[in-house]
Design a protein around this motif. Structure first.
Motif, PDB file in Angstrom:
ATOM      1  N   GLU A   1      53.855  35.433  43.643  1.00 51.47           N
ATOM      2  CA  GLU A   1      54.239  33.821  44.196  1.00 51.47           C
ATOM      3  C   GLU A   1      53.501  33.080  43.173  1.00 51.47           C
ATOM      4  O   GLU A   1      53.572  31.898  43.201  1.00 51.47           O
ATOM      5  N   ILE A   2      52.293  33.268  42.802  1.00 54.04           N
ATOM      6  CA  ILE A   2      51.266  32.114  42.167  1.00 54.04           C
ATOM      7  C   ILE A   2      51.586  32.120  40.710  1.00 54.04           C
ATOM      8  O   ILE A   2      51.681  33.239  40.112  1.00 54.04           O
ATOM      9  N   GLU A   3      51.732  30.872  40.457  1.00 57.46           N
ATOM     10  CA  GLU A   3      52.371  30.715  38.886  1.00 57.46           C
ATOM     11  C   GLU A   3      51.165  30.349  38.209  1.00 57.46           C
ATOM     12  O   GLU A   3      50.875  30.487  37.001  1.00 57.46           O
ATOM     13  N   ASN A   4      50.033  29.474  39.062  1.00 59.64           N
ATOM     14  CA  ASN A   4      48.934  29.024  38.127  1.00 59.64           C
ATOM     15  C   ASN A   4      47.622  29.226  38.961  1.00 59.64           C
ATOM     16  O   ASN A   4      47.654  28.555  40.098  1.00 59.64           O
TER      17      ASN A   4
ATOM     18  N   PRO B   1      41.285  27.638  38.024  1.00 58.28           N
ATOM     19  CA  PRO B   1      39.972  28.155  37.395  1.00 58.28           C
ATOM     20  C   PRO B   1      39.837  29.586  38.260  1.00 58.28           C
ATOM     21  O   PRO B   1      38.654  30.252  37.878  1.00 58.28           O
ATOM     22  N   HIS B   2      40.489  30.235  39.087  1.00 57.82           N
ATOM     23  CA  HIS B   2      40.237  31.337  39.695  1.00 57.82           C
ATOM     24  C   HIS B   2      40.983  32.324  38.826  1.00 57.82           C
ATOM     25  O   HIS B   2      42.144  32.460  38.324  1.00 57.82           O
ATOM     26  N   PRO B   3      40.408  33.648  38.841  1.00 57.81           N
ATOM     27  CA  PRO B   3      40.813  34.779  38.054  1.00 57.81           C
ATOM     28  C   PRO B   3      42.212  35.278  38.846  1.00 57.81           C
ATOM     29  O   PRO B   3      42.609  35.097  40.203  1.00 57.81           O
ATOM     30  N   ARG B   4      42.919  35.693  37.877  1.00 58.31           N
ATOM     31  CA  ARG B   4      44.152  36.634  38.180  1.00 58.31           C
ATOM     32  C   ARG B   4      43.924  37.625  39.024  1.00 58.31           C
ATOM     33  O   ARG B   4      42.704  38.325  39.083  1.00 58.31           O
ATOM     34  N   HIS B   5      44.792  38.167  39.796  1.00 58.00           N
ATOM     35  CA  HIS B   5      44.671  39.294  40.743  1.00 58.00           C
ATOM     36  C   HIS B   5      44.212  40.368  40.016  1.00 58.00           C
ATOM     37  O   HIS B   5      43.017  41.228  40.430  1.00 58.00           O
TER      38      HIS B   5
ATOM     39  N   LEU C   1      40.643  42.479  40.624  1.00 60.05           N
ATOM     40  CA  LEU C   1      40.591  43.732  41.095  1.00 60.05           C
ATOM     41  C   LEU C   1      39.875  44.612  40.165  1.00 60.05           C
ATOM     42  O   LEU C   1      38.818  45.453  40.618  1.00 60.05           O
ATOM     43  N   ASN C   2      39.835  44.276  38.727  1.00 61.22           N
ATOM     44  CA  ASN C   2      39.228  44.815  37.963  1.00 61.22           C
ATOM     45  C   ASN C   2      37.642  44.654  38.133  1.00 61.22           C
ATOM     46  O   ASN C   2      36.707  45.670  37.969  1.00 61.22           O
ATOM     47  N   SER C   3      37.181  43.466  38.172  1.00 56.26           N
ATOM     48  CA  SER C   3      35.748  43.125  38.413  1.00 56.26           C
ATOM     49  C   SER C   3      35.390  43.853  39.903  1.00 56.26           C
ATOM     50  O   SER C   3      34.156  44.106  39.769  1.00 56.26           O
ATOM     51  N   LEU C   4      36.231  43.847  40.583  1.00 56.01           N
ATOM     52  CA  LEU C   4      35.715  44.607  42.136  1.00 56.01           C
ATOM     53  C   LEU C   4      35.588  46.030  41.778  1.00 56.01           C
ATOM     54  O   LEU C   4      34.584  46.818  42.240  1.00 56.01           O
TER      55      LEU C   4
END
Length: 64
Positions: free
Chosen positions: A30-33, A36-40, A44-47
């Motif tokens: 649902e998120i288009e923009n 400044p936050h990372p995409r999901h 997830l990759n950073s986690l």
């Protein structure tokens, strides 16, 4: 909440964190923009990189 649980190794919170992560994945479509936050996927990759040894958490993520 996810970062708090993992950064502080609060294993009792891993179930909650896994559910929050599942909610984030559901909201991702649902998120288009992200601004400044990372995409999901990036989050997830950073986690996975930072907390790859926390198998109890990742087992709960797979179970969700």
């Amino acid at each position: 909440m996810i970062d708090f649980a993992l950064d502080r190794a609060r294993s009792g919170r891993y179930g909650h964190a896994a559910r929050h992560l599942a909610d984030c994945a559901a909201a991702d479509t649902e998120i288009e923009n992200y601004g400044p936050h990372p995409r999901h996927a990036d989050y997830l990759n950073s986690l996975r990189q930072a907390h790859h040894r926390k198998t109890a958490f990742w087992q709960r993520v797979r179970a969700e």
